[in-house]
Design an enzyme around this catalytic site. Structure first.
Site, short mmCIF file in Angstrom:
data_model
loop_
_atom_site.label_atom_id
_atom_site.label_comp_id
_atom_site.label_asym_id
_atom_site.label_seq_id
_atom_site.Cartn_x
_atom_site.Cartn_y
_atom_site.Cartn_z
N GLU B 74 0.70 -1.14 0.33
CA GLU B 74 0.09 -0.04 -0.13
C GLU B 74 0.70 1.17 0.00
OE1 GLU B 74 -2.79 0.64 3.63
OE2 GLU B 74 -0.46 2.25 3.09
N ASP B 131 -5.62 -4.41 -2.09
CA ASP B 131 -5.04 -2.73 -2.04
C ASP B 131 -3.90 -1.95 -2.67
OD1 ASP B 131 -4.20 -3.48 0.36
OD2 ASP B 131 -4.91 -0.88 0.58
#
Lengths: 690, 370
Positions: B74, B131
């Site tokens: 991330e 993500d």
């Protein structure tokens, strides 16, 4: 441009990466594939010899581009190499001034600051879209990045990535990157391509020269390849040259594994050579591992005595639970069950295997034939373990032990317990049938017969014999002689006849044991011991229940000791014989030295008790009665022996005498057992006079 | 119902996908729009330089300073996105180099999510975090386009395909984005599938769909929005960070996680605004809740409605300011106009929000605003 000989040979062809095989070196001329091993570059320890001649030549010509290209190439081949510092002197006076950014990029590259090299290139290109980094630098960067990704992927077990990176960067697969080759080999193994793994190792052993790396290659092969393939790789051992190989440790390991496999399979034999290799490992290390292997090998190949020694060594080398398991099993195999039980008891909690061994040994101890005479404390410690572990075989063994020591009610309870734990256990059912029959518990007996008679012929037979009129054969009344075939056994719980005696000498024995410690367990010739020492040793051997060895020690004491020692030794010797049920020998021993009156009585009574019981077990009822009568002249006859007397009369058909004895017993409180006898007499006399 | 599309020409697959999306959404009263962001040039070099010098090492590693100085996919994704926003080609390349050599090593083509400088090997969890993968792929795609660098575009395409192949799961009839390739599906845990709504980086979906059109990006995107509406329809009107979809589209807080609207979910409104999806009614409610007169930005228990932790950092306050600007045109307060470095996460949120405001709502941050 000159290439550094075979060092740059990549593994691509051999590894089946041919489709994308390329040479990483600038100039790209294809080197001869797979040069013979003898032509490999000489290895200088772990630091390869770097050929800098081309580099120096370009520097002297002031050819910066080629200098940089050569630096890049050498860097890719030898990650630990740093370029010589005197290159700038060589190039002094050269024509073209070096591009400062190129210089900086190479410096960053040399310092392994790869991300910054990339960043600087990107930055420069952003300001000058026509600028291009040197191809050599790009190739070198790609090689370093590929190596990093390959190493990271292999550290995280991402084997597909390892292989795809290797495919895309075949230049990595050289002898200068042995670690990369190892990782690729492992990736093949982890993705079920062991043949490819072997190919990588073969390539490495054929082409790469560093002896330490060559040995490490075989060590890696041991962890990843089947043994036969490892053995095949041994053919690449170089026995001559500057740096010959020594693959001896690999051979030893293969031998160790073969012995290990054979150690658990009595049908597999290991070669003398392999066994010798393991012996060598035992001598050269302090590890328990090879000792255990040889211990199990001996255990499973008919040599428990040698196995016992080895497991002892393994215990001394902290071999732990596994060594203890072997030691206990060897003792058992040597039929030293009492020792085995005591030892296994101490280790039982260490591992499930140790518990299993303990229970098996306890079962064997209880099931000996003839039935052993066990110390109460031994039985007392077996019982809670068996109960906690719910081990049906030992419960059954406790049943037979109780049964054979005439504790029929206890036997009945154990057989019942064993059946609860293992409902399909026919021997326990048979034991339960026998015990309930002996206890005259008709309902319980009938229940067990009803449940088992279809499945167990002997239980059915038991019922038929007990009740002949319902037997399948419509035979008339069984004649008495045939009744003898299944004689009435005394339903009596007999105390262990020696308990009292043992109580008297227990302290003496345990003192001796604590004096001698473990050394008393070592078999040794007592000749040469002083009378006192021999006596102590005798008692100690009694304590660990090795009565026959105790006899030898007591003999020594009798031969050399003072009067007091001789008296005690003779006493001990007769006790030892009594333990082995050798009553005649016991009697002789008792006479070897004068005894105090109380000991004479004690020994005599014990000897006669054993004789009576032995005769009774053998159905020699006349002799039983003789021994009992003789004993009764020394000491009063206790109730359990009175019952034996009663049953002896009964079995001899002397019902009146039997009845008199049973009635006497009944009056002193053994009413139940006596009642069984009186019932039997009634039945027998009813049958005899219809 | 209105449906605004960008003035830019849309790729055909995207158009088809959007049409199907419209058909599905016609049942709902929700109006959605997607407006691609330019990103590049929306963060000042001063702000970026402050961020970069604190959180980005020379190796290209983005350091999570609140989390034992570890790195994760991330953080690398955010670092790439912000480097692009600052038009810093040099830093982008640096961060990409670390991401590529240290994290993009999984057999399935996704990134391992966790890297610890104190551990050996450095990768301490080889699972992916979807993500992180999405952010990296999105940043690469945008950078490849902006700098005309085919290496970035190729890497973006490869990663987009890996995401589509490995992280799309089923929940009843919907398609969802699983937080990781392993461990979150219906068969992987008793309350599975489990999702995290803040992993839907909404603005990335159309870009991914163009790179890997063989996967159902638009359906996953649409079902994510539906899920968000479902999860925010309870009494407290906030989704838990981790949701179990075991009972179809009736999401419940997942087992083993606090039932909280927490640090994860704080990003959802930012992602919606960045994707131009400002019409969701929920954003208005959230703006109310987050206003200073009410609760402010906080970690909230979604069962009891109680706030566990007030979040005062500039980066969190900026989330509310961005909402107020996008929904009501409220100018960003003066105190939030100057970047103050704090920890990695709020600093990142601040710059992402400021980048959006600079590109889409310059009036809220212009010096002319009060």
């Amino acid at each position: 441009m000159r290439l550094v000989g075979s060092a740059i040979t990549t593994a691509v062809l051999i590894l089946g990466f041919a489709a994308i095989a390329q040479q990483t070196g600038p100039g790209g001329s294809q080197p001869p594939a797979g040069p013979p091993p003898s032509e490999s570059p000489p290895a200088n320890g772990s630091q390869p010899q770097v050929d800098e001649s081309a580099l120096r030549y370009f520097a002297s010509q002031g050819d910066t581009r080629r200098v940089n290209a050569e630096i890049a190439r050498l860097r890719a081949l030898y990650p630990n190499w740093t370029p010589p510092s005197d290159l700038s002197q060589l190039s002094a006076g050269a024509a073209a001034p070096p591009d400062p950014i190129i210089e900086r990029l190479w410096n960053l590259y040399r310092e392994d600051r790869i991300a910054e090299v990339r960043a600087a290139i990107a930055e420069r290109q952003a300001s000058d879209s026509n600028w291009k980094p040197p191809e050599e630098l790009v190739a070198a960067l790609e090689t370093v990045e590929a190596r990093r990704r390959l190493v990271n992927a292999s550290d995280s077990g991402q084997w597909q990535t390892v292989l795809s990176v290797a495919t895309e960067a075949p230049g990595l697969l050289t002898c200068t990157n042995v670690d990369v080759l190892w990782r690729v080999a492992e990736a093949f193994a982890r993705t079920d391509q062991p043949t490819r793994t072997r190919d990588v190792y073969t390539y490495l052993l054929t082409n790469c020269a560093n002896p330490a790396e060559r040995l490490a290659t075989l060590q890696k092969a041991l962890t990843l390849l089947p043994e036969q393939q490892v053995a095949d790789l041994l053919q690449f051992e170089r026995r001559t040259g500057d740096a010959p190989d020594d693959f001896g440790s690999i051979r030893d390991e293969l031998a160790r594994r073969r012995v290990e496999r054979a150690s658990l399979d009595s049908k597999m034999t290991a070669s003398a050579e392999d066994l010798a290799a393991v012996e060598r490992l035992i001598r050269n290390t302090n590890e328990a591992g090879p000792v255990l292997i040889l211990g199990w090998y001996n255990y499973h190949h008919g040599n428990p005595a040698r196995a016992l020694e080895l497991f002892k060594t393994a215990l001394d080398r902290d071999g732990g639970a596994k060594a203890a398991e072997g030691y206990a099993m060897s003792l058992r195999a040597l039929e030293r069950l009492t020792e085995a039980e005591a030892f296994a008891y101490e280790w039982r909690e260490r591992a499930p295997e140790n518990m299993k061994v303990y229970l098996d040994i306890a079962t064997a101890l209880l099931s000996q034939d003839p039935p052993p005479r066990l110390e109460a404390r031994v039985v007392a410690r077996i019982v809670p373990v068996v109960t906690a572990q719910r081990f049906a075989d030992a419960a059954q063994a406790l049943g037979w032990y109780s049964y054979n020591t005439q504790q029929i009610r206890t036997a009945r309870d154990w057989f019942r317990t064993a059946l609860n734990w293992k409902p399909e256990d026919e021997p326990s059912a048979y034991g339960l049938a026998l015990s309930t029959q002996r206890l005259n518990e008709r309902a319980a007996f009938n229940a067990i017969v009803a449940q088992w008679r279809e499945r167990s012929q002997r239980i059915a037979d038991l019922a038929d014999a007990a009740n002949p009129r319902s037997g399948r054969r419509s035979a008339p009344v069984q004649p008495r002689a045939e009744m003898e075939a299944a004689p009435r056994q005394a339903a009596i719980e007999i105390e262990q006849p020696l308990v009292r005696t043992e109580e008297a000498v227990r302290r003496r024995q345990s003192e001796a044991r604590s004096v001698l410690g473990r050394s008393c367990a070592m078999t040794r010739n007592p000749a040469g011991l002083s009378g006192d020492a021999a006596l102590t040793r005798g008692w100690c051997l009694m304590e660990i229940n090795r009565p026959l060895e105790a006899v030898a020690a007591f003999d020594r004491a009798i031969a050399t000791g003072s009067g007091r020692v001789r008296e005690e030794a003779a006493y001990g010797k007769s006790l030892a014989y009594l333990r082995k049920n050798l009553t005649s020998e016991a009697a002789v021993a008792a006479a070897e030295a004068p005894q105090t009156r109380s000991r004479q009585v004690e020994l005599g009574a014990s000897i006669l008790t054993q004789r009576a019981l032995a005769a009774y077990r053998d159905k020699r009822y006349v002799e039983t009665l003789l021994a009992l009568s003789e004993r009764a002249r020394l000491v009063p006859e206790q109730n359990d022996l009175l019952l034996i007397r009663g049953w002896s009369y009964f079995n001899l058909g002397r019902y009146k005498d039997a009845e008199r004895v049973f009635r006497a017993v009944q009056q002193t409180g053994y009413s139940e057992e006596a009642g069984v006898g009186l019932n039997a007499i009634r039945e027998a006399t009813d049958q005899a006079s219809p | 119902m209105t449906f605004r599309v960008s003035r830019r020409a849309l790729l055909l697959p995207w158009l088809i996908a959007m049409l199907s999306f419209v058909m599905v959404m016609s049942a709902s009263s929700q109006n959605l729009s997607v407006q691609p962001l330019k990103i590049a040039g929306t963060v000042s070099s001063a702000d970026w330089e402050a961020y970069r010098s604190r959180f980005v090492e020379d190796s290209g590693r983005v350091v999570d300073t609140a989390n034992g100085n570890i790195s994760h996919s991330e953080g690398q994704g955010y670092g790439l996105l912000l480097a692009l926003a600052a038009s810093d080609r040099r830093s982008f390349e640096q961060i990409w180099n670390f991401t590529f050599t240290e994290l993009l090593i999984r057999d399935d083509g996704l990134a391992v999510w966790k890297w610890d400088p104190e551990a050996k090997p450095r990768v301490t969890d080889r699972n992916n975090a979807t993500d992180g993968d999405l952010l990296i792929a999105y940043a690469l795609a945008k950078a490849g386009e902006f700098w005309q660098e085919p290496r970035y575009t190729a890497a973006a395409r490869k990663l987009a395909k890996a995401i589509g192949k490995n992280t799309f799961g089923h929940s009843g009839r919907s398609r969802v984005l699983l937080p990781g390739a392993n461990g979150f599906g219906a068969g992987d845990r008793p309350d599975g599938p489990v999702v995290n709504l803040s992993y839907w980086v909404f603005e990335a979906f159309p870009v991914m769909a163009a790179l890997a059109p063989e996967y159902e990006w638009n359906r996953v995107w649409r079902d994510g929005v539906l899920l968000l509406q479902q999860a925010a329809s309870g009494r407290v009107r906030l989704p838990a960070d981790w949701l179990s979809l075991q009972s179809g589209l009736q999401p419940k807080p997942a087992d083993g996680f606090p039932p909280e609207f927490g640090y994860n979910s704080l990003r959802i409104p930012l992602y919606l605004l960045r994707a131009g999806m400002t019409d969701l009614e929920w954003l208005r409610a959230l703006k109310q809740r987050w206003s200073a007169e009410n609760e402010g930005v906080a970690v909230v228990n979604v069962v009891t409605g109680q706030a566990r932790e007030q979040l005062a950092d500039q980066g969190y306050a900026m989330l509310h300011a961005a909402l107020a600007c996008a929904l009501d045109g409220t100018p960003v307060p003066a105190a939030l106009r100057t970047f103050e470095l704090s920890l990695y996460y709020p600093s990142t949120l601040y710059l992402l929000a400021k980048s959006l405001l600079g590109e889409k709502y310059p009036q809220c941050v212009s010096s002319a605003a009060p």
